[in-house]
Write an enzyme that holds these catalytic residues in place. Structure first.
Site, PDB file in Angstrom:
ATOM      1  N   ASP A  99      -7.849  14.769  -5.762  1.00 18.23           N
ATOM      2  CA  ASP A  99      -7.798  13.301  -5.744  1.00 18.23           C
ATOM      3  C   ASP A  99      -9.189  12.727  -5.984  1.00 18.23           C
ATOM      4  O   ASP A  99     -10.184  13.353  -5.633  1.00 18.23           O
ATOM      5  CB  ASP A  99      -7.349  12.800  -4.361  1.00 18.23           C
ATOM      6  CG  ASP A  99      -5.862  12.571  -4.278  1.00 18.23           C
ATOM      7  OD1 ASP A  99      -5.148  13.091  -5.149  1.00 18.23           O
ATOM      8  OD2 ASP A  99      -5.421  11.888  -3.354  1.00 18.23           O
ATOM      9  N   TYR A 131     -12.299  10.357  -4.890  1.00 14.17           N
ATOM     10  CA  TYR A 131     -12.790   9.868  -3.603  1.00 14.17           C
ATOM     11  C   TYR A 131     -12.265   8.453  -3.385  1.00 14.17           C
ATOM     12  O   TYR A 131     -12.122   7.675  -4.323  1.00 14.17           O
ATOM     13  CB  TYR A 131     -14.321   9.844  -3.595  1.00 14.17           C
ATOM     14  CG  TYR A 131     -14.973  11.200  -3.740  1.00 14.17           C
ATOM     15  CD1 TYR A 131     -14.731  12.221  -2.822  1.00 14.17           C
ATOM     16  CD2 TYR A 131     -15.843  11.462  -4.792  1.00 14.17           C
ATOM     17  CE1 TYR A 131     -15.344  13.456  -2.949  1.00 14.17           C
ATOM     18  CE2 TYR A 131     -16.467  12.701  -4.919  1.00 14.17           C
ATOM     19  CZ  TYR A 131     -16.212  13.693  -4.001  1.00 14.17           C
ATOM     20  OH  TYR A 131     -16.825  14.916  -4.122  1.00 14.17           O
ATOM     21  N   PHE A 184     -15.108  15.809  -7.995  1.00  5.95           N
ATOM     22  CA  PHE A 184     -16.228  16.178  -7.125  1.00  5.95           C
ATOM     23  C   PHE A 184     -17.472  15.319  -7.333  1.00  5.95           C
ATOM     24  O   PHE A 184     -18.414  15.388  -6.547  1.00  5.95           O
ATOM     25  CB  PHE A 184     -16.601  17.668  -7.270  1.00  5.95           C
ATOM     26  CG  PHE A 184     -15.540  18.606  -6.781  1.00  5.95           C
ATOM     27  CD1 PHE A 184     -15.288  18.757  -5.427  1.00  5.95           C
ATOM     28  CD2 PHE A 184     -14.776  19.336  -7.676  1.00  5.95           C
ATOM     29  CE1 PHE A 184     -14.301  19.619  -4.968  1.00  5.95           C
ATOM     30  CE2 PHE A 184     -13.775  20.197  -7.236  1.00  5.95           C
ATOM     31  CZ  PHE A 184     -13.542  20.337  -5.874  1.00  5.95           C
ATOM     32  N   HIS A 232     -11.819  26.493  -1.298  1.00  5.28           N
ATOM     33  CA  HIS A 232     -12.331  25.149  -1.590  1.00  5.28           C
ATOM     34  C   HIS A 232     -13.719  24.986  -0.964  1.00  5.28           C
ATOM     35  O   HIS A 232     -14.009  25.547   0.094  1.00  5.28           O
ATOM     36  CB  HIS A 232     -11.371  24.108  -1.001  1.00  5.28           C
ATOM     37  CG  HIS A 232     -11.574  22.734  -1.523  1.00  5.28           C
ATOM     38  ND1 HIS A 232     -12.512  21.872  -0.987  1.00  5.28           N
ATOM     39  CD2 HIS A 232     -10.974  22.057  -2.538  1.00  5.28           C
ATOM     40  CE1 HIS A 232     -12.470  20.727  -1.644  1.00  5.28           C
ATOM     41  NE2 HIS A 232     -11.560  20.814  -2.594  1.00  5.28           N
TER      42      HIS A 232
END
Length: 228
Positions: A71, A73, A84, A193
């Site tokens: 997703d 931020y 990211f 992750h």
């Protein structure tokens, strides 16, 4: 085939040509309607001009590496359309900090003050989130509205039409996309992750940045300059 006036997203031309059938599909029309309604009621990130930034910075013919996120931020000023990545002068989220720590440990690059990954994208690193928009302060709020169908098709097209791509699959969500990739002609690097909840379970020490460059070099492709 040209995109109709009704659905004519501002997206880099080589991608538009590969994705034109998606833009004409019923699910994408429903997605557009959903987004228009959301924007009338809520703040949505990233800004409309940045929703397709991953494609705009990394044209189809330039893709060498794919990093998959989930997703955007959902904090103010953070999302810039690249997974990211955050805008200039925005505090780096914990996962991005951990990416930079691994990058430093792997190839010695100093941890940057800036978290904007546009430089990677311009070198052929497609920074693709599965969901390309989000309601402010509500993580996951635009999941299961059509974006995943669209980005899954992006992965399929890359897998089918290109050769020798390096896919960095961090975490279970990204690794579930392996089924969309022809592993006989592409390279998959998998790790937990980079979130603080899982980074110490194997993300730290995965050395994906040096391994990616080794794979690119073995194919005669230019390596990625991971510094910012």
């Amino acid at each position: 085939m040209t995109v109709s006036k009704e659905i004519d997203p501002k997206i880099e031309q080589s991608w538009k040509e590969h994705l034109v059938s998606e833009f004409h599909s019923d699910y994408f029309k429903n997605l557009k309607h959903f987004l228009l309604e959301e924007k009338q009621k809520y703040t949505v990130y990233p800004p409309g001009s940045r929703i397709f930034a991953a494609f705009d910075f990394t044209p189809f013919h330039e893709v060498k590496v794919v990093i998959l996120g989930q997703d955007p931020y959902h904090g103010r000023g953070q999302a810039n359309g690249l997974c990211f990545s955050v805008n200039d002068n925005i505090t780096k989220p914990p996962s991005l900090n951990n990416i930079f720590k691994e990058l430093h440990n792997d190839i010695g690059i100093p941890i940057p003050a800036n978290g904007n990954l546009e430089k990677w994208a311009k070198q052929g690193v497609l920074l693709l989130n599965a969901t390309l928009s989000v309601r402010a302060r509500q993580a996951g709020s635009h999941q299961n509205k059509g974006w995943e169908q669209f980005t899954d098709q992006v992965i399929r097209i890359l897998s089918e039409k290109k050769n020798g791509l390096v896919f960095l699959l961090w975490g279970r969500y990204a690794q579930a996309k392996e089924k969309l990739i022809d592993t006989s002609k592409h390279y998959l690097l998998k790790a937990p992750h980079p979130s603080p909840f899982s980074a110490f379970d194997g993300f730290f020490g995965c050395r994906h940045f040096s391994k990616t460059n080794e794979i690119l070099k073995s194919q005669g492709k230019e390596e990625i300059d991971w510094s910012l």
